[in-house]
Design an enzyme around this catalytic site. Structure first.
Site, PDB file in Angstrom:
ATOM      1  N   LYS A 144      -0.422   6.310  -5.042  1.00  0.00           N
ATOM      2  CA  LYS A 144       0.969   6.416  -4.588  1.00  0.00           C
ATOM      3  C   LYS A 144       1.503   7.835  -4.795  1.00  0.00           C
ATOM      4  O   LYS A 144       2.175   8.388  -3.930  1.00  0.00           O
ATOM      5  CB  LYS A 144       1.846   5.368  -5.280  1.00  0.00           C
ATOM      6  CG  LYS A 144       1.606   3.969  -4.775  1.00  0.00           C
ATOM      7  CD  LYS A 144       2.071   3.830  -3.320  1.00  0.00           C
ATOM      8  CE  LYS A 144       1.286   2.826  -2.535  1.00  0.00           C
ATOM      9  NZ  LYS A 144       1.605   2.795  -1.100  1.00  0.00           N
ATOM     10  N   GLY A 187       0.881  -9.019   5.450  1.00  0.00           N
ATOM     11  CA  GLY A 187       1.188  -8.988   4.021  1.00  0.00           C
ATOM     12  C   GLY A 187       2.614  -9.429   3.710  1.00  0.00           C
ATOM     13  O   GLY A 187       3.382  -9.788   4.602  1.00  0.00           O
ATOM     14  N   GLN A 188       2.930  -9.381   2.418  1.00  0.00           N
ATOM     15  CA  GLN A 188       4.237  -9.886   1.966  1.00  0.00           C
ATOM     16  C   GLN A 188       5.398  -9.199   2.675  1.00  0.00           C
ATOM     17  O   GLN A 188       6.274  -9.847   3.229  1.00  0.00           O
ATOM     18  CB  GLN A 188       4.377  -9.687   0.447  1.00  0.00           C
ATOM     19  CG  GLN A 188       5.665 -10.287  -0.111  1.00  0.00           C
ATOM     20  CD  GLN A 188       6.056  -9.716  -1.468  1.00  0.00           C
ATOM     21  OE1 GLN A 188       5.497  -8.709  -1.920  1.00  0.00           O
ATOM     22  NE2 GLN A 188       7.004 -10.354  -2.115  1.00  0.00           N
ATOM     23  N   ILE A 246       8.953  -6.686  -5.147  1.00  0.00           N
ATOM     24  CA  ILE A 246       9.670  -7.325  -4.037  1.00  0.00           C
ATOM     25  C   ILE A 246       9.497  -8.844  -4.135  1.00  0.00           C
ATOM     26  O   ILE A 246       8.379  -9.345  -4.259  1.00  0.00           O
ATOM     27  CB  ILE A 246       9.137  -6.828  -2.670  1.00  0.00           C
ATOM     28  CG1 ILE A 246       9.207  -5.287  -2.584  1.00  0.00           C
ATOM     29  CG2 ILE A 246       9.905  -7.485  -1.527  1.00  0.00           C
ATOM     30  CD1 ILE A 246      10.594  -4.689  -2.625  1.00  0.00           C
ATOM     31  N   TYR A 250      -3.674   2.383  -8.446  1.00  0.00           N
ATOM     32  CA  TYR A 250      -2.632   2.201  -7.429  1.00  0.00           C
ATOM     33  C   TYR A 250      -1.582   3.308  -7.555  1.00  0.00           C
ATOM     34  O   TYR A 250      -1.191   3.936  -6.561  1.00  0.00           O
ATOM     35  CB  TYR A 250      -1.998   0.815  -7.640  1.00  0.00           C
ATOM     36  CG  TYR A 250      -0.842   0.493  -6.734  1.00  0.00           C
ATOM     37  CD1 TYR A 250      -0.998   0.436  -5.351  1.00  0.00           C
ATOM     38  CD2 TYR A 250       0.417   0.189  -7.265  1.00  0.00           C
ATOM     39  CE1 TYR A 250       0.069   0.098  -4.527  1.00  0.00           C
ATOM     40  CE2 TYR A 250       1.478  -0.153  -6.455  1.00  0.00           C
ATOM     41  CZ  TYR A 250       1.298  -0.202  -5.084  1.00  0.00           C
ATOM     42  OH  TYR A 250       2.357  -0.532  -4.275  1.00  0.00           O
ATOM     43  N   GLY A 284      -0.730  -3.660   7.970  1.00  0.00           N
ATOM     44  CA  GLY A 284      -0.465  -4.594   6.868  1.00  0.00           C
ATOM     45  C   GLY A 284       0.570  -5.644   7.252  1.00  0.00           C
ATOM     46  O   GLY A 284       1.312  -6.149   6.412  1.00  0.00           O
TER      47      GLY A 284
HETATM   48  N1  SER Z   1       4.700  -4.846  -6.431  1.00  0.00           N
HETATM   49  C1  SER Z   1       3.760  -3.779  -6.641  1.00  0.00           C
HETATM   50  C2  SER Z   1       2.740  -4.168  -7.629  1.00  0.00           C
HETATM   51  O1  SER Z   1       3.063  -4.928  -8.493  1.00  0.00           O
HETATM   52  C3  SER Z   1       4.472  -2.548  -7.121  1.00  0.00           C
HETATM   53  O2  SER Z   1       4.675  -1.700  -6.057  1.00  0.00           O
HETATM   54  O3  SER Z   1       1.645  -3.706  -7.565  1.00  0.00           O
END
Ligand code: SER
Length: 326
Positions: free
Chosen positions: A151, A15-16, A177, A147, A12
């Site tokens: 996790k 990615g950001q 983030i 998601y 990844g």
């Molecule tokens: N930044 C992520 C999201 O919004 C959270 O882990 O899915």
């Protein structure tokens, strides 16, 4: 662990978080020792030219193994994941990438006798029944997003591999983030990044959550610091492994708007909640990270106002140079 690490793989990496983490790791451990990988998106010139880069698909074990073998990888930062908003649109893809990707990385770590694996978790591991304020380390984990399901399952899977096979795995529950280099893709907390870009570009923003939505957030320099600090902590000092709460700052969307207006007085923000509001409402407002502080010395540096000043400075410069979006 990673202090004496020889060869690091980042999944990844386009990615950001991955893009900035890769550059920080290259700076710290030597560019040739940090192998960046992505699935589809072309890496920017800095990432591509500063060290090795490969396209792999973490859901295909063979494509991972080729790079692991070639570079004799002993540490993986597994950042490849489908985030919450895309995960609600494509739940099966989210399950596939997040779960099969994770187990492929764990199995490769076992088979190739690696030292350490870093696999992030998220505030998305929590759900509507979790205490919202100062959310404890040990608490209810009943997320309502795919998601979040991946996790929680990922945390459990990683801790299982630590206990059952003695693998050194570490992970943090990242808050939202915020960063100025690579846009996030498909998360619920993306508004807290987009608002800065739109403030600089257009002087206005339409926010997809309500103004009173309060979520835990973190600026990228603290995100990188927390990740590397945890990776370098002595394993013997860790009581937790794959599920550390990490806090930094918490603010409402309105407080974020106000912090921008201190620098751009004409900035306007309107609020038009969409399906992501429900996801945001299921997550905590603030995080108790005392376990991270005690076990590996976590201490954040940035607050909202300092972050806003820095974000606007960086994005204005990029805008002037005609490369706001990279
Ligand atoms: N930044 C992520 C999201 O919004 C959270 O882990 O899915």
């Amino acid at each position: 662990m990673a202090k004496d690490s020889k060869s690091i793989l980042v999944t990844g990496a386009v990615g950001q978080i991955g893009s900035e983490l890769t550059m920080a790791l290259r700076e710290r451990y030597g560019a040739d020792n940090v192998v960046a990988t992505g699935r589809k998106t072309e890496p920017g010139p800095e990432l591509r030219e500063s060290g090795p880069f490969y396209f792999i698909d973490v859901t295909e074990r063979a494509s991972l193994d080729v790079v692991v073998k070639k570079h004799d990888i002993d540490t993986v930062y597994h950042m490849a994941a489908i985030l919450s908003a895309v995960g609600e649109k494509k739940p099966l893809l989210c399950w596939d990438v997040n779960m099969n990707g994770t187990i492929n990385v764990l199995r490769a770590a076992m088979d190739f006798d690696m030292n350490t694996v870093i696999i992030p978790s998220s505030i998305a591991a929590f759900g509507p029944e979790t205490p919202k304020e100062n959310t404890p380390q040990e608490t209810v984990l009943r997320p309502t997003t795919m998601y979040g399901v991946t996790k929680v399952a990922g945390e459990l899977l990683c801790d299982y591999y630590v206990g059952r096979f003695g693998l050194d795995i570490r992970g943090l529950r990242y808050p939202g983030i915020i960063s100025s280099e690579t846009l996030p893709g498909g998360g619920t907390t993306d508004y807290a990044v987009e608002i800065y870009y739109k403030a600089v570009e257009e002087g206005s923003y339409e926010c997809f959550v309500r103004e009173d939505t309060r979520l835990p957030m973190m600026y990228m320099p603290d995100c990188i610091k927390s990740t590397i600090d945890l990776a370098e902590a002595d394993f013997e000092n860790l009581k937790h492994h794959s599920d550390f709460n990490v806090g930094s700052m918490s603010f409402t969307a309105k407080e974020l708007e106000d912090s921008i207006r201190k620098h751009i007085p004409d900035f306007t923000c309107t609020y038009k909640p969409d399906y992501r509001q429900e996801i945001a409402d299921s997550w905590p407002s603030s995080i108790d990270d005392s376990a991270a502080r005690e076990e590996w010395g976590w201490e954040p540096v940035w607050d909202l106002n300092a972050m806003t000043e820095d974000m606007l400075k960086k994005l204005r410069r990029r805008h002037e140079e005609g490369r706001l979006y990279g």
